[in-house]
Write a protein that holds these residues in place. Structure first.
Motif, PDB file in Angstrom:
ATOM      1  N   LEU A 197      41.277  41.334  34.815  1.00 15.52           N
ATOM      2  CA  LEU A 197      40.864  42.597  35.422  1.00 15.52           C
ATOM      3  C   LEU A 197      42.087  43.450  35.768  1.00 15.52           C
ATOM      4  CD1 LEU A 197      38.520  44.324  36.379  1.00 15.52           C
ATOM      5  CD2 LEU A 197      38.593  43.126  38.555  1.00 15.52           C
ATOM      6  N   ASP A 198      43.137  42.843  36.215  1.00 13.54           N
ATOM      7  CA  ASP A 198      44.361  43.577  36.544  1.00 13.54           C
ATOM      8  C   ASP A 198      44.982  44.200  35.298  1.00 13.54           C
ATOM      9  OD1 ASP A 198      44.206  43.068  39.259  1.00 13.54           O
ATOM     10  OD2 ASP A 198      45.341  41.180  39.099  1.00 13.54           O
ATOM     11  N   GLU A 199      44.943  43.469  34.185  1.00 13.89           N
ATOM     12  CA  GLU A 199      45.498  44.005  32.940  1.00 13.89           C
ATOM     13  C   GLU A 199      44.667  45.182  32.437  1.00 13.89           C
ATOM     14  OE1 GLU A 199      47.544  40.109  30.879  1.00 13.89           O
ATOM     15  OE2 GLU A 199      45.361  40.319  30.801  1.00 13.89           O
ATOM     16  N   VAL A 200      43.352  45.088  32.587  1.00 12.62           N
ATOM     17  CA  VAL A 200      42.469  46.197  32.175  1.00 12.62           C
ATOM     18  C   VAL A 200      42.748  47.420  33.037  1.00 12.62           C
ATOM     19  CG1 VAL A 200      40.062  46.967  32.060  1.00 12.62           C
ATOM     20  CG2 VAL A 200      40.677  44.693  31.244  1.00 12.62           C
ATOM     21  N   ARG A 201      42.908  47.221  34.345  1.00 10.80           N
ATOM     22  CA  ARG A 201      43.197  48.340  35.247  1.00 10.80           C
ATOM     23  C   ARG A 201      44.525  48.994  34.892  1.00 10.80           C
ATOM     24  NH1 ARG A 201      41.426  45.643  40.984  1.00 10.80           N
ATOM     25  NH2 ARG A 201      39.174  45.922  40.704  1.00 10.80           N
TER      26      ARG A 201
END
Length: 143
Positions: A11-15
């Motif tokens: 999720l952090d990489e997508v953000r």
């Protein structure tokens, strides 16, 4: 055949990816605004050199005849629509007037017949009175 699976992103990489795309998008919009402004400025200078004003140049791009024809057709349709509405409204008002005045007209006809009947009867009474008056007057003379 082996299938290669792309590693799943956290999720952090997508953000982080979305933030990068947003920044790039803002930069592109800024560049587009800058380029558009320069293009307009250049066009303005070209217009100043030419004898035609900007409005005339824009109107030259528009088919004025077609635009005029379209406006004329719309105006004619609007007039026809208004005439049709006027006719419907007039018919509705006439119908309501007929319905509302019908009882009054009936009463007036009845009253008129009654008045004519009363005139006839008064005329008969007057004739009888005249006859009686003549007879009485004739008896007084004879007596």
């Amino acid at each position: 055949m082996q299938e290669t699976q792309a590693p799943l992103l956290s999720l952090d990489e997508v953000r982080a990816s979305v933030r990068r795309l947003r920044r790039r998008g803002k930069r592109l919009v800024g560049q587009l605004r800058h380029d558009a402004r320069r293009l307009v400025e250049r066009s303005g200078r070209m217009v100043e050199r030419s004898s035609k004003p900007v409005v005339d140049q824009v109107l030259a791009l528009v088919d004025v005849g077609k635009l005029r024809e379209d406006v004329q057709e719309r105006a004619e349709r609007a007039v026809k629509d208004l005439n049709a509405r006027r006719a419907r409204l007039l018919a509705a008002v006439q119908g309501q007037l007929e319905r509302l005045t019908e009882p009054v007209v009936k009463e007036l006809r009845t009253a008129s017949r009654q008045v004519e009947e009363l005139k006839r009867r008064v005329g008969q009474v007057e004739r009888r009175l005249e006859t009686l008056a003549k007879d009485k007057h004739g008896r007084h003379r004879a007596a």
